[in-house]
Design an enzyme around this catalytic site. Structure first.
Site, PDB file in Angstrom:
ATOM      1  N   MET A 261      -1.427 -30.315   7.161  1.00 39.03           N
ATOM      2  CA  MET A 261      -1.673 -30.296   8.597  1.00 39.03           C
ATOM      3  C   MET A 261      -2.144 -28.899   9.022  1.00 39.03           C
ATOM      4  O   MET A 261      -2.323 -28.012   8.199  1.00 39.03           O
ATOM      5  CB  MET A 261      -0.395 -30.678   9.356  1.00 39.03           C
ATOM      6  CG  MET A 261       0.063 -32.093   9.099  1.00 39.03           C
ATOM      7  SD  MET A 261       1.614 -32.486   9.943  1.00 39.03           S
ATOM      8  CE  MET A 261       1.030 -32.723  11.608  1.00 39.03           C
TER       9      MET A 261
ATOM     10  N   GLN B 255       5.644 -32.816   7.158  1.00 34.95           N
ATOM     11  CA  GLN B 255       5.642 -31.364   7.365  1.00 34.95           C
ATOM     12  C   GLN B 255       6.312 -30.966   8.682  1.00 34.95           C
ATOM     13  O   GLN B 255       6.699 -29.825   8.864  1.00 34.95           O
ATOM     14  CB  GLN B 255       4.197 -30.840   7.343  1.00 34.95           C
ATOM     15  CG  GLN B 255       3.502 -31.051   6.025  1.00 34.95           C
ATOM     16  CD  GLN B 255       1.984 -30.985   6.137  1.00 34.95           C
ATOM     17  OE1 GLN B 255       1.396 -29.908   6.105  1.00 34.95           O
ATOM     18  NE2 GLN B 255       1.342 -32.130   6.267  1.00 34.95           N
TER      19      GLN B 255
ATOM     20  N   ARG C  58      -5.593 -36.979  -8.694  1.00 36.98           N
ATOM     21  CA  ARG C  58      -4.760 -37.745  -7.771  1.00 36.98           C
ATOM     22  C   ARG C  58      -4.819 -37.036  -6.418  1.00 36.98           C
ATOM     23  O   ARG C  58      -5.013 -35.820  -6.352  1.00 36.98           O
ATOM     24  CB  ARG C  58      -3.311 -37.821  -8.252  1.00 36.98           C
ATOM     25  CG  ARG C  58      -3.115 -38.562  -9.553  1.00 36.98           C
ATOM     26  CD  ARG C  58      -3.349 -40.070  -9.399  1.00 36.98           C
ATOM     27  NE  ARG C  58      -3.038 -40.792 -10.616  1.00 36.98           N
ATOM     28  CZ  ARG C  58      -3.872 -40.997 -11.612  1.00 36.98           C
ATOM     29  NH1 ARG C  58      -5.102 -40.488 -11.545  1.00 36.98           N
ATOM     30  NH2 ARG C  58      -3.523 -41.687 -12.677  1.00 36.98           N
TER      31      ARG C  58
ATOM     32  N   HIS D  53      28.359 -18.982  -7.435  1.00 37.32           N
ATOM     33  CA  HIS D  53      27.026 -18.775  -8.005  1.00 37.32           C
ATOM     34  C   HIS D  53      26.022 -19.859  -7.643  1.00 37.32           C
ATOM     35  O   HIS D  53      24.859 -19.775  -8.046  1.00 37.32           O
ATOM     36  CB  HIS D  53      27.132 -18.624  -9.522  1.00 37.32           C
ATOM     37  CG  HIS D  53      27.627 -17.265  -9.930  1.00 37.32           C
ATOM     38  ND1 HIS D  53      28.940 -16.904  -9.800  1.00 37.32           N
ATOM     39  CD2 HIS D  53      26.969 -16.182 -10.409  1.00 37.32           C
ATOM     40  CE1 HIS D  53      29.087 -15.643 -10.207  1.00 37.32           C
ATOM     41  NE2 HIS D  53      27.912 -15.184 -10.577  1.00 37.32           N
TER      42      HIS D  53
ATOM     43  N   VAL E 218       4.164 -26.017  13.832  1.00 34.82           N
ATOM     44  CA  VAL E 218       4.009 -25.915  12.381  1.00 34.82           C
ATOM     45  C   VAL E 218       2.643 -25.342  12.018  1.00 34.82           C
ATOM     46  O   VAL E 218       2.470 -24.766  10.944  1.00 34.82           O
ATOM     47  CB  VAL E 218       4.191 -27.294  11.697  1.00 34.82           C
ATOM     48  CG1 VAL E 218       5.567 -27.853  11.975  1.00 34.82           C
ATOM     49  CG2 VAL E 218       3.109 -28.273  12.109  1.00 34.82           C
ATOM     50  N   SER E 219       1.661 -25.476  12.925  1.00 33.08           N
ATOM     51  CA  SER E 219       0.300 -25.018  12.619  1.00 33.08           C
ATOM     52  C   SER E 219       0.165 -23.503  12.620  1.00 33.08           C
ATOM     53  O   SER E 219      -0.776 -22.958  12.040  1.00 33.08           O
ATOM     54  CB  SER E 219      -0.692 -25.603  13.638  1.00 33.08           C
ATOM     55  OG  SER E 219      -0.672 -27.008  13.607  1.00 33.08           O
TER      56      SER E 219
ATOM     57  N   ARG F 157      40.229 -26.883   5.024  1.00 33.09           N
ATOM     58  CA  ARG F 157      39.746 -26.874   3.640  1.00 33.09           C
ATOM     59  C   ARG F 157      38.983 -25.576   3.375  1.00 33.09           C
ATOM     60  O   ARG F 157      38.358 -25.016   4.266  1.00 33.09           O
ATOM     61  CB  ARG F 157      38.805 -28.062   3.384  1.00 33.09           C
ATOM     62  CG  ARG F 157      39.494 -29.418   3.530  1.00 33.09           C
ATOM     63  CD  ARG F 157      40.455 -29.676   2.366  1.00 33.09           C
ATOM     64  NE  ARG F 157      40.987 -31.012   2.403  1.00 33.09           N
ATOM     65  CZ  ARG F 157      42.088 -31.374   3.042  1.00 33.09           C
ATOM     66  NH1 ARG F 157      42.770 -30.472   3.727  1.00 33.09           N
ATOM     67  NH2 ARG F 157      42.520 -32.623   3.001  1.00 33.09           N
TER      68      ARG F 157
ATOM     69  N   ASP G 199      21.928 -10.427  -1.891  1.00 37.09           N
ATOM     70  CA  ASP G 199      22.790  -9.851  -0.847  1.00 37.09           C
ATOM     71  C   ASP G 199      22.013  -9.170   0.277  1.00 37.09           C
ATOM     72  O   ASP G 199      22.571  -8.906   1.333  1.00 37.09           O
ATOM     73  CB  ASP G 199      23.762  -8.830  -1.457  1.00 37.09           C
ATOM     74  CG  ASP G 199      24.781  -9.481  -2.382  1.00 37.09           C
ATOM     75  OD1 ASP G 199      25.037 -10.682  -2.204  1.00 37.09           O
ATOM     76  OD2 ASP G 199      25.312  -8.798  -3.269  1.00 37.09           O
TER      77      ASP G 199
END
Length: 820
Positions: free
Chosen positions: A609, A699, A691, A333, A565-566, A327, A169
């Site tokens: 990136m 991103q 991997r 929850h 984003v960088s 609607r 909250d």
């Protein structure tokens, strides 16, 4: 890269040897609690303390036995991404009694526990403080009853309490954000985005009820994030006659051709007469609006007479008055469930570490404190000050002092409400001021999620200020080509949740085309510029500022809002789009790690990136629980790589089966992702396999996170207000003329506030070769990531330790929680 200052204090001298720390979660659960528990356990063990889980909250403390168990490093593995609370939470009646607290004290003393980390709401924290105050008396009773030895009273003479607020909250005063709030907003926005597609198909109105029986934060911020038509919250019940005004608003938006309406209702909403407003009431009142309306109702919304406002009431109101197909959706929850967001993981991890430091530094006379967030800084505030202020809010609401209740919620809540009103409710043309100023807005650089929210905010605030707004397509390339057109209020409807850049954006800088851009400025009589973008936008403003000496057309107010984003723009700790990218990284890492469950031991090498900026790799690594993150700002060599391999080899000998390593794309020209993958594969042979994954442009894509939507909305609104002020100040003899440094600024978040900084003054703080700021705040988080991955390192605590008072912990002139 800045090196640690010799004057800074490091925590090696804060030993936890001989101390026992217990962590518990109490009250309602919240996403991110597990991240907080993990941080407390690992930091506690790191400093040499014994750490205990108390399962099932205070009930487990009262019952004792197996509910109180010693924690190990491995016992908190793989819990970072899990929602809820793994150690359980319960509301405990027994702890409210003196006898219950006596049992709890006995169970703690038996294990030598005198340090408690409590994660919960105001009720849980108030109970902890009462327990602390009674502690010495409880021990004396235990001695009298023969349950403990007399020397135990001296040995365990003080109980130390540190709290962390876990509540979706965000109803606790003293912190900008509580653990779980951002994740709950993610759940709400996911639902709203999904509902919009079906609602548009059928020209429906949707009434959404969200949680918040006593606090409208979730309703208010989700309304901002989705562009809801109406929101009802308990702190600000609607005035008499609100029903008619709401229906007029819904009808007007429909008549402009939009296909949906959204009404958001807080769970306990009431009108000013105390009458309940339900979602059904709205449904029965609708005939002539945009194809889809969404109304958000906070769980605790009330009218001015304290009568609840429910979703059913609103539904019936819309159907009856407007005849619209309506609607109701009650989220319930769902808002508590799911995986914690990147923001909540980072917040909880930082708070957990800070809580342990606070316990190490506490004395018998230190008051119980709460670890809090102010801007992007962790601070400590007195627990009972926070509780009392929180209770004052409810008291003000009960006494119908609603304006005071809003102020007590804090500047962030006030600013959210003010911004929502500004953007959601369009004034009639006759009421708008006439400024005769033309303002252009454009995106520059790579696209970033949240750019469209920023443009929408700028356009609507500008129109509200009386300006004529112009949109420039494709950045400065479109500018010099004349791709400029007027943009109206309705043109930006529904932009908030759209990813990418709807205006179009290019990396083209203005210097080569400055004469043509000046010609277009003159043609359209552009009096001010708002540029939304990344490092290219910063360079663009520097070039335009330099061109002022030759072209008067650029002697106008100009402001930049960082969006990349960088997160590599100087002058701002955060950029629009970075949070969405972090969530993409975190979610992908979760899935990648899960792919190895049930298989043999495996290490994943992930490339992120960011150019030369290691923000995404570092903070993404912290949120995903990485073992290492390679970045340009912290040089590394083959010895470091070898040490990391050896560390992972030791780790794999335990029950931990997976490892995660992040690498920033430009961290090192020779130690490429392929090289690191091959090195780990060879050196880990027989112990683990490897991997690799390059995350790439995923991103940059996707719908913006709630954080980026609100950050973009609020910072852009503030930028437009600043432009309006500068336009008035620089208007002389029938024209705008502004050529001083302070009329070409970058608006960024700095520590706890939004600050306007002249771009020319930021040149000395910028590494132009590598396109990063010379100082970056998030580098302080790297030791934290290493500690949680079990590396020995130094952690800078120079900013920790000082307890701030609630009324003093927020800046007077700025909104500390700029994003949320």
């Amino acid at each position: 890269m800045t090196q640690p200052d010799s004057k800074k204090i490091f925590f090696e001298n804060l030993s936890g040897a001989g101390k026992a720390i217990a962590v518990l979660t109490s009250g309602g659960d919240a996403q991110g609690m597990n991240a907080a528990v993990r941080a407390v356990v690992r930091m506690g063990l790191y400093v040499g303390a014994k750490v205990y889980f108390i399962h099932e909250g205070y009930q487990g403390m009262v019952d004792g036995g197996d509910n109180i168990r010693e924690a190990t490093w491995e016992s908190v593995s793989s819990m970072l991404q899990v929602g809820g609370t793994v150690i359980g939470s319960a509301r405990c009646k027994d702890f409210r009694s003196h006898e219950g607290r006596l049992k709890a004290a006995h169970n703690l003393v038996k294990r030598g526990i005198t340090n408690l980390c409590v994660i919960g709401g105001d009720g849980s924290l108030t109970g902890a403080n009462l327990f602390r105050e009674e502690w010495s008396g409880l021990l004396s009773e235990l001695v009298q009853q023969g349950l403990i030895e007399a020397d135990a009273v001296q040995k365990y003479s003080a109980l130390h309490i540190v709290g962390m607020v876990g509540s979706i909250d965000n109803d606790f005063c003293g912190t900008d954000m509580t653990i779980g709030t951002d994740s709950a907003l993610h759940r709400i926005i996911e639902v709203v985005d999904a509902i919009m597609t079906t609602a548009q198909s059928h020209q429906r109105t949707f009434v959404l009820e969200v949680m918040g029986r006593h606090c409208g934060y979730l309703a208010l911020v989700s309304a901002l994030a989705c562009g809801a038509d109406w929101v009802l919250i308990p702190e600000m019940p609607p005035e008499d006659g609100w029903e008619e005004k709401m229906c007029q608003k819904l009808s007007a938006t429909r008549s402009r051709g939009t296909r949906l309406n959204i009404i958001i209702v807080a769970e306990g909403a009431i009108d000013r007469h105390g009458k309940s407003i339900t979602s059904s009431f709205v449904k029965d009142n609708r005939a002539g609006m945009k194809r889809l309306n969404i109304i958000i109702v906070a769980e605790g919304a009330i009218d001015r007479n304290n009568k609840p406002i429910t979703t059913d009431y609103i539904k019936n109101l819309v159907v009856k008055n407007l005849g619209f197909d309506t609607r109701v959706t009650i989220l319930g929850h769902v808002q508590r469930g799911g995986t914690p967001s990147a923001f909540d993981r980072i917040l909880a991890s930082r708070m957990g570490v800070e809580a342990v430091l606070a316990l190490l530094e506490t004395t018998a006379n230190t008051p119980a404190c709460v670890v809090s967030l102010c801007g992007n800084q962790s601070v400590r505030v007195p627990l009972m000050e926070c509780v009392q202020t929180t209770q004052e809010v409810q008291k003000a609401m009960d006494q119908k002092r609603f304006e005071e209740a809003v102020k007590l919620r804090g500047r962030s809540f006030e600013n959210n409400l003010r911004t929502y009103k500004l953007l959601a409710h369009r004034k009639p043309e006759s009421e708008l001021p006439v400024s005769n100023f033309n303002v252009a807005v454009l995106n520059v650089g790579a696209p970033a999620a949240g750019m469209n929210a920023a443009v929408r905010s700028a356009v609507r605030v500008g129109i509200s200020e009386g300006h004529k707004m112009f949109a420039v397509s494709d950045g400065f390339e479109g500018f010099y080509k004349g791709q400029i057109k007027e943009i109206k209020w309705g043109d930006v409807g529904g932009w908030t949740g759209q990813g990418g850049s709807l205006l179009g954006t290019k990396r083209t800088l203005p210097a080569k085309h400055v004469d043509k851009i000046a010609e277009q400025m003159r043609k359209y009589n552009i009096n001010a510029l708002l540029v939304i973008g990344g490092f290219e936008a910063f360079l663009s403003l520097l070039e335009l500022s330099a061109a002022r000496g030759k072209y008067d057309e650029f002697c106008v107010p100009m402001v930049m809002v960082p969006a990349t984003v960088s997160n590599n723009v100087p002058g701002s700790d955060l950029s629009i789009g970075a949070d969405t990218a972090l969530n993409a990284i975190t979610t992908t890492c979760d899935r990648i790690k899960q792919s190895a469950s049930g298989t043999k031991r495996r290490v994943f090498i992930i490339e992120t990136m960011g150019g030369y900026c290691g923000y995404l790799a570092t903070v993404g690594g912290l949120a995903a629980g990485a073992d290492a993150a390679y970045i340009y700002e912290e040089p590394f060599d083959i010895k470091d790589l070898q040490a990391n391999v050896e560390h992972l080899t030791e780790k794999m000998k335990t029950s931990i089966q997976r490892g995660l390593v992040l690498r920033n794309e430009n961290s090192n020209v020779n130690y490429t992702t392929d090289f690191i993958y091959q090195l780990y594969t060879e050196e880990g042979r027989g112990v683990f396999d490897c991997r690799k994954n390059v995350l790439g442009h995923m991103q940059q894509g996707g719908a913006p996170s709630p954080f980026d939507r609100n950050f973009g909305t609020k910072i852009s609104a503030k930028a437009m207000k600043w432009l309006s002020q500068k336009l008035v100040e620089s208007y002389r003899k029938g024209r705008v003329f502004a050529n001083t440094e302070d009329t070409c600024c970058l608006l960024g978040m700095h520590a706890r506030a939004l600050v306007f900084q002249p771009v020319v003054q930021l040149k000395d703080h910028t590494d132009f070769v590598h396109r990063i700021p010379k100082e970056q705040w998030w580098l302080k988080l790297r030791p934290l990531m290493k500690i949680l991955a079990k590396y020995k390192t130094s952690y800078d605590v120079s900013d920790s330790g000082q307890v701030e008072h609630v009324i003093h912990s927020r800046p007077k002139d700025s909104d500390a929680s700029v994003a949320m």
